[in-house]
Design a protein around this motif. Structure first.
Motif, mmCIF file in Angstrom:
data_model
loop_
_atom_site.group_PDB
_atom_site.id
_atom_site.type_symbol
_atom_site.label_atom_id
_atom_site.label_comp_id
_atom_site.label_asym_id
_atom_site.label_seq_id
_atom_site.Cartn_x
_atom_site.Cartn_y
_atom_site.Cartn_z
ATOM 1 N N THR A 1 0.835 -1.183 0.000
ATOM 2 C CA THR A 1 0.000 0.000 0.000
ATOM 3 C C THR A 1 0.882 1.248 0.000
ATOM 4 O O THR A 1 1.921 1.288 0.658
ATOM 5 N N ILE A 2 0.467 2.268 -0.739
ATOM 6 C CA ILE A 2 1.277 3.479 -0.839
ATOM 7 C C ILE A 2 0.951 4.489 0.238
ATOM 8 O O ILE A 2 1.482 5.590 0.249
ATOM 9 N N SER A 3 0.071 4.122 1.148
ATOM 10 C CA SER A 3 -0.352 5.101 2.149
ATOM 11 C C SER A 3 0.813 5.588 3.004
ATOM 12 O O SER A 3 0.767 6.696 3.543
ATOM 13 N N ASN A 4 1.865 4.782 3.126
ATOM 14 C CA ASN A 4 3.037 5.187 3.910
ATOM 15 C C ASN A 4 4.261 5.459 3.044
ATOM 16 O O ASN A 4 5.377 5.503 3.561
ATOM 17 N N TYR A 5 4.051 5.639 1.765
ATOM 18 C CA TYR A 5 5.159 5.844 0.843
ATOM 19 C C TYR A 5 5.250 7.299 0.400
ATOM 20 O O TYR A 5 4.252 7.880 -0.017
ATOM 21 N N ALA A 6 6.437 7.872 0.460
ATOM 22 C CA ALA A 6 6.699 9.114 -0.262
ATOM 23 C C ALA A 6 6.895 8.738 -1.726
ATOM 24 O O ALA A 6 7.466 7.683 -2.033
ATOM 25 N N MET A 7 6.417 9.574 -2.623
ATOM 26 C CA MET A 7 6.495 9.219 -4.043
ATOM 27 C C MET A 7 6.897 10.417 -4.883
ATOM 28 O O MET A 7 6.770 11.568 -4.451
ATOM 29 N N GLY A 8 7.384 10.128 -6.070
ATOM 30 C CA GLY A 8 7.829 11.220 -6.918
ATOM 31 C C GLY A 8 7.773 10.886 -8.390
ATOM 32 O O GLY A 8 7.598 9.726 -8.781
ATOM 33 N N TRP A 9 7.895 11.914 -9.204
ATOM 34 C CA TRP A 9 8.002 11.789 -10.660
ATOM 35 C C TRP A 9 9.328 12.384 -11.103
ATOM 36 O O TRP A 9 9.717 13.468 -10.647
ATOM 37 N N PHE A 10 9.986 11.683 -11.990
ATOM 38 C CA PHE A 10 11.219 12.149 -12.613
ATOM 39 C C PHE A 10 11.070 11.998 -14.114
ATOM 40 O O PHE A 10 10.171 11.302 -14.587
ATOM 41 N N ARG A 11 11.932 12.654 -14.868
ATOM 42 C CA ARG A 11 11.897 12.508 -16.316
ATOM 43 C C ARG A 11 13.313 12.512 -16.865
ATOM 44 O O ARG A 11 14.235 13.040 -16.251
ATOM 45 N N GLN A 12 13.433 11.917 -18.041
ATOM 46 C CA GLN A 12 14.737 11.856 -18.701
ATOM 47 C C GLN A 12 14.561 12.015 -20.196
ATOM 48 O O GLN A 12 13.875 11.212 -20.837
ATOM 49 N N ALA A 13 15.159 13.058 -20.728
ATOM 50 C CA ALA A 13 15.151 13.290 -22.166
ATOM 51 C C ALA A 13 16.394 12.652 -22.786
ATOM 52 O O ALA A 13 17.397 12.446 -22.090
ATOM 53 N N PRO A 14 16.355 12.332 -24.075
ATOM 54 C CA PRO A 14 17.515 11.709 -24.724
ATOM 55 C C PRO A 14 18.783 12.540 -24.556
ATOM 56 O O PRO A 14 18.769 13.750 -24.780
ATOM 57 N N GLY A 15 19.851 11.897 -24.122
ATOM 58 C CA GLY A 15 21.123 12.584 -23.964
ATOM 59 C C GLY A 15 21.240 13.418 -22.710
ATOM 60 O O GLY A 15 22.254 14.100 -22.512
ATOM 61 N N LYS A 16 20.215 13.378 -21.870
ATOM 62 C CA LYS A 16 20.241 14.172 -20.639
ATOM 63 C C LYS A 16 20.106 13.274 -19.422
ATOM 64 O O LYS A 16 19.660 12.133 -19.516
ATOM 65 N N GLU A 17 20.468 13.825 -18.277
ATOM 66 C CA GLU A 17 20.342 13.080 -17.036
ATOM 67 C C GLU A 17 18.884 13.089 -16.556
ATOM 68 O O GLU A 17 18.111 13.979 -16.902
ATOM 69 N N ARG A 18 18.569 12.086 -15.733
ATOM 70 C CA ARG A 18 17.238 12.039 -15.141
ATOM 71 C C ARG A 18 17.089 13.229 -14.202
ATOM 72 O O ARG A 18 17.984 13.527 -13.414
ATOM 73 N N GLU A 19 15.937 13.901 -14.278
ATOM 74 C CA GLU A 19 15.733 15.079 -13.454
ATOM 75 C C GLU A 19 14.423 14.993 -12.683
ATOM 76 O O GLU A 19 13.454 14.382 -13.121
ATOM 77 N N PHE A 20 14.431 15.637 -11.542
ATOM 78 C CA PHE A 20 13.274 15.690 -10.672
ATOM 79 C C PHE A 20 12.160 16.517 -11.299
ATOM 80 O O PHE A 20 12.419 17.569 -11.911
ATOM 81 N N VAL A 21 10.918 16.055 -11.139
ATOM 82 C CA VAL A 21 9.763 16.800 -11.622
ATOM 83 C C VAL A 21 8.868 17.212 -10.446
ATOM 84 O O VAL A 21 8.557 18.391 -10.274
ATOM 85 N N ALA A 22 8.442 16.220 -9.654
ATOM 86 C CA ALA A 22 7.526 16.516 -8.557
ATOM 87 C C ALA A 22 7.612 15.411 -7.513
ATOM 88 O O ALA A 22 7.967 14.285 -7.835
ATOM 89 N N ALA A 23 7.258 15.767 -6.276
ATOM 90 C CA ALA A 23 7.259 14.789 -5.189
ATOM 91 C C ALA A 23 6.084 15.066 -4.275
ATOM 92 O O ALA A 23 5.621 16.206 -4.148
ATOM 93 N N ILE A 24 5.627 13.991 -3.617
ATOM 94 C CA ILE A 24 4.532 14.114 -2.664
ATOM 95 C C ILE A 24 4.897 13.313 -1.419
ATOM 96 O O ILE A 24 5.450 12.221 -1.515
ATOM 97 N N SER A 25 4.608 13.885 -0.262
ATOM 98 C CA SER A 25 4.948 13.218 0.988
ATOM 99 C C SER A 25 4.069 12.000 1.206
ATOM 100 O O SER A 25 3.029 11.842 0.562
ATOM 101 N N ASP B 1 0.257 15.533 2.333
ATOM 102 C CA ASP B 1 0.053 16.912 2.769
ATOM 103 C C ASP B 1 1.062 17.877 2.185
ATOM 104 O O ASP B 1 0.865 19.103 2.219
ATOM 105 N N SER B 2 2.169 17.360 1.693
ATOM 106 C CA SER B 2 3.238 18.221 1.202
ATOM 107 C C SER B 2 3.658 17.809 -0.200
ATOM 108 O O SER B 2 3.779 16.620 -0.501
ATOM 109 N N THR B 3 3.863 18.791 -1.047
ATOM 110 C CA THR B 3 4.326 18.538 -2.415
ATOM 111 C C THR B 3 5.482 19.472 -2.757
ATOM 112 O O THR B 3 5.618 20.562 -2.184
ATOM 113 N N ASP B 4 6.311 19.027 -3.685
ATOM 114 C CA ASP B 4 7.414 19.837 -4.198
ATOM 115 C C ASP B 4 7.432 19.717 -5.707
ATOM 116 O O ASP B 4 7.082 18.657 -6.256
#
Length: 124
Positions: free
Chosen positions: A28-52, A56-59
């Motif tokens: 269950t994800i109820s106790n998991y912090a989660m996030g989204w990342f993205r990676q374009a060709p030739g670039k490093e993976r980068e942070f997009v968004a996160a949720i606690s 209650d908290s997002t970045d």
């Protein structure tokens, strides 16, 4: 075993919208912090968004702020990324990630579990 499966990617025009989903099985994800990342060709993976873990908290990255919204539905064991006003520079493979230790955050190293990615292509 925890598995994350992204969906919702595709081809969209400049200014369009997409909603990505990340379905989680095995825990269950109820106790998991989660996030989204993205990676374009030739670039490093980068942070997009996160949720606690509590939801209650997002970045957001500066590029995502004001255009993207991260959320999670514990009842459906699914996380979402609503993306609006998409730009060609948003084109990338998008990955969801989960951290069972409730930390998560802006760094990929903060996450233990990853999905296989879903492609988002924004045409100009």
């Amino acid at each position: 075993q925890v598995q994350l499966v992204e969906s919702g990617g595709g081809l969209v025009q400049d200014g369009g919208s997409l909603r990505l989903s990340c379905a989680v099985s095995g825990r269950t994800i109820s106790n998991y912090a989660m996030g989204w990342f993205r990676q374009a060709p030739g670039k490093e993976r980068e942070f997009v968004a996160a949720i606690s873990w509590s939801g209650d908290s997002t970045d957001y990255s500066d590029s995502a702020k004001g255009r993207f919204t991260i959320s999670k539905d514990n009842a459906k064991n699914t996380m979402y990324l609503q993306m609006k006003s998409l730009k060609p520079e948003d084109t990338a493979a998008y990955y969801c990630a989960a951290d069972p230790y409730k930390i998560g955050g802006l760094s990929a190293s903060g996450y233990d579990y990853w999905g296989q990615g879903t492609q988002v292509t924004v045409s100009s």
